[in-house]
Design an enzyme around this catalytic site. Structure first.
Site, PDB file in Angstrom:
ATOM      1  N   SER A  11     100.368-100.167  -4.134  1.00  0.00           N
ATOM      2  CA  SER A  11     101.155-100.093  -5.376  1.00  0.00           C
ATOM      3  C   SER A  11     100.303-100.581  -6.545  1.00  0.00           C
ATOM      4  O   SER A  11     100.481-100.152  -7.673  1.00  0.00           O
ATOM      5  CB  SER A  11     102.414-100.942  -5.252  1.00  0.00           C
ATOM      6  OG  SER A  11     103.124-100.611  -4.084  1.00  0.00           O
TER       7      SER A  11
ATOM      8  N   GLY B  84     101.542 -94.972   2.194  1.00  0.00           N
ATOM      9  CA  GLY B  84     101.366 -96.070   3.146  1.00  0.00           C
ATOM     10  C   GLY B  84     102.718 -96.570   3.635  1.00  0.00           C
ATOM     11  O   GLY B  84     102.969 -96.681   4.838  1.00  0.00           O
ATOM     12  N   HIS B  85     103.615 -96.852   2.687  1.00  0.00           N
ATOM     13  CA  HIS B  85     104.974 -97.270   3.057  1.00  0.00           C
ATOM     14  C   HIS B  85     105.662 -96.173   3.872  1.00  0.00           C
ATOM     15  O   HIS B  85     106.347 -96.444   4.846  1.00  0.00           O
ATOM     16  CB  HIS B  85     105.823 -97.529   1.808  1.00  0.00           C
ATOM     17  CG  HIS B  85     105.308 -98.602   0.905  1.00  0.00           C
ATOM     18  ND1 HIS B  85     104.746 -98.335  -0.321  1.00  0.00           N
ATOM     19  CD2 HIS B  85     105.284 -99.952   1.037  1.00  0.00           C
ATOM     20  CE1 HIS B  85     104.399 -99.470  -0.903  1.00  0.00           C
ATOM     21  NE2 HIS B  85     104.703-100.474  -0.105  1.00  0.00           N
TER      22      HIS B  85
ATOM     23  N   LYS C  96      95.705 -96.977   0.073  1.00  0.00           N
ATOM     24  CA  LYS C  96      96.844 -96.833  -0.839  1.00  0.00           C
ATOM     25  C   LYS C  96      97.462 -98.194  -1.104  1.00  0.00           C
ATOM     26  O   LYS C  96      97.592 -99.017  -0.195  1.00  0.00           O
ATOM     27  CB  LYS C  96      97.894 -95.918  -0.216  1.00  0.00           C
ATOM     28  CG  LYS C  96      97.385 -94.518   0.011  1.00  0.00           C
ATOM     29  CD  LYS C  96      98.409 -93.486  -0.388  1.00  0.00           C
ATOM     30  CE  LYS C  96      97.843 -92.114  -0.097  1.00  0.00           C
ATOM     31  NZ  LYS C  96      98.331 -91.111  -1.019  1.00  0.00           N
TER      32      LYS C  96
ATOM     33  N   GLY D 146     102.208-103.012   7.807  1.00  0.00           N
ATOM     34  CA  GLY D 146     100.944-102.288   7.725  1.00  0.00           C
ATOM     35  C   GLY D 146      99.749-103.159   8.079  1.00  0.00           C
ATOM     36  O   GLY D 146      99.693-104.347   7.735  1.00  0.00           O
TER      37      GLY D 146
HETATM   38  P1  AMP Z   1     104.155-104.041   0.023  1.00  0.00           P
HETATM   39  O1  AMP Z   1     105.221-103.224  -0.636  1.00  0.00           O
HETATM   40  O2  AMP Z   1     102.814-103.929  -0.620  1.00  0.00           O
HETATM   41  O3  AMP Z   1     104.598-105.456   0.303  1.00  0.00           O
HETATM   42  O4  AMP Z   1     103.943-103.379   1.465  1.00  0.00           O
HETATM   43  C1  AMP Z   1     105.021-103.215   2.350  1.00  0.00           C
HETATM   44  C2  AMP Z   1     104.469-102.855   3.721  1.00  0.00           C
HETATM   45  O5  AMP Z   1     103.727-101.645   3.614  1.00  0.00           O
HETATM   46  C3  AMP Z   1     103.499-103.919   4.251  1.00  0.00           C
HETATM   47  O6  AMP Z   1     103.729-104.096   5.642  1.00  0.00           O
HETATM   48  C4  AMP Z   1     102.150-103.312   3.985  1.00  0.00           C
HETATM   49  O7  AMP Z   1     101.148-103.740   4.881  1.00  0.00           O
HETATM   50  C5  AMP Z   1     102.441-101.834   4.170  1.00  0.00           C
HETATM   51  N1  AMP Z   1     101.440-101.028   3.450  1.00  0.00           N
HETATM   52  C6  AMP Z   1     101.101-101.117   2.138  1.00  0.00           C
HETATM   53  N2  AMP Z   1     100.087-100.265   1.850  1.00  0.00           N
HETATM   54  C7  AMP Z   1      99.775 -99.653   3.017  1.00  0.00           C
HETATM   55  C8  AMP Z   1      98.800 -98.677   3.390  1.00  0.00           C
HETATM   56  N3  AMP Z   1      97.939 -98.173   2.505  1.00  0.00           N
HETATM   57  N4  AMP Z   1      98.754 -98.275   4.680  1.00  0.00           N
HETATM   58  C9  AMP Z   1      99.612 -98.791   5.589  1.00  0.00           C
HETATM   59  N5  AMP Z   1     100.558 -99.706   5.310  1.00  0.00           N
HETATM   60  C10 AMP Z   1     100.640-100.134   4.041  1.00  0.00           C
END
Ligand code: AMP
Length: 281
Positions: free
Chosen positions: A186, A36-37, A184, A147
């Site tokens: 973390s 996703g990231h 997806k 995301g």
């Molecule tokens: P996080 O590390 O969870 O704060 O996510 C960092 C960025 O990655 C945020 O903008 C999330 O929306 C994006 N993100 C996390 N998981 C996904 C995913 N499965 N699909 C698309 N973007 C994602």
């Protein structure tokens, strides 16, 4: 690729890029990177001369009872993924680099944080807006990538950028899913094998809702209720919320007048997972 820990190193790097008139893309993350990231990073690499990824588990967006201490971290693996993707700079600050002991300035967004995750996690979006605002000031990117997985967050960041006159284009990227449909995250690493199977109920409910909307159901409450009933068939699932809101204002709607965001947070065991779709009509 450079890995840096201090704001000064980021600012020096940015200054150098600007001297050369290079465009900068920023991807803010909390690390433990997955596909996703990577989709955000890949898009940023395509659309900018230079990409900066921040890898920071932001303590300010966690409530005391949440998973700050156990949130998964693996800088080595994150660095390898970023390096392979073509990232120029990975910013991995310690909390005391981002927040002075007497830090007292926060960015709060009204109304858009009243519903969905903002209701269950009251200080969460103040923490998100504050750290994103800081990252925007440190990096001054041309574009920043978020995301759709965190749909409320994306709507809030877009509004913050407009309201506070940041000269940054916000790019929303589609949700990346596992082969079986689970979005997806973390936090998926918290799930044991039974919970991992049970977690499929989220994407099943999303598919149900999408089909109902596509087939012309105009009553948002009916869609939400059917999604909830489906989730309730899974014994390991406990619903935090399933709601239909206007995708821009994040206010509750009862009619499927596009764009409608149908979003959910569901506990699978102790793990809180989110998913959503937007009905564009
Ligand atoms: P996080 O590390 O969870 O704060 O996510 C960092 C960025 O990655 C945020 O903008 C999330 O929306 C994006 N993100 C996390 N998981 C996904 C995913 N499965 N699909 C698309 N973007 C994602």
């Amino acid at each position: 690729m450079k890995i840096v820990k201090t704001i000064k190193e980021v600012k020096d790097f940015v200054k150098n890029c600007k001297k050369q008139d290079l465009s900068i893309g920023l991807v803010p993350t909390m690390g433990y990177l997955h596909e996703g990231h990577k989709s955000l990073i890949d898009r940023a690499c395509k659309e900018n001369d230079v990409v900066i990824v921040s890898d920071f588990v932001n303590p300010v967006q966690f409530a005391p009872n949440e998973d700050l201490a156990t949130y998964p971290r693996d800088l080595k693996r994150d660095a390898a993924l970023c390096q392979a993707a073509g990232v120029a700079l990975l910013f991995n600050p310690e909390p005391n680099e981002m927040y002075f002991e007497d830090f007292h300035t926060y960015v709060t967004i009204q109304s858009l944080s009243d519903e969905l995750c903002g209701k269950t996690r009251p200080a969460h979006f103040t923490g998100v807006c504050t750290v994103v605002c800081k990252l925007f000031n440190i990096v001054t990117p041309d574009k920043a990538y978020f995301g759709q997985k965190d749909a409320q967050q994306l709507a809030i960041i877009k509004r913050m950028v407009r309201d506070l006159n940041f000269d940054i284009e916000i790019i929303g990227c589609p949700i990346v899913r596992e082969c079986d449909g689970l979005a997806k995250s973390s936090r998926n690493t918290y799930l044991n094998s039974d919970e991992r199977k049970a977690a499929l109920i989220l994407s099943k409910a999303i598919n149900l809702g999408m089909n109902l909307a596509k087939n012309g159901e105009k009553d948002a409450n009916k869609i939400v209720e059917q999604m909830k009933s489906l989730i309730d068939t899974e014994p390991l699932a406990v619903i935090d919320y399933v709601k239909a809101v206007d995708a821009n204002s994040i206010q509750i709607v009862s009619e499927m007048k596009p764009p409608v965001l149908i979003a959910m947070a569901v506990y699978i065991g102790k793990t809180r997972l989110i998913d959503n779709f937007i009905y564009e009509g």
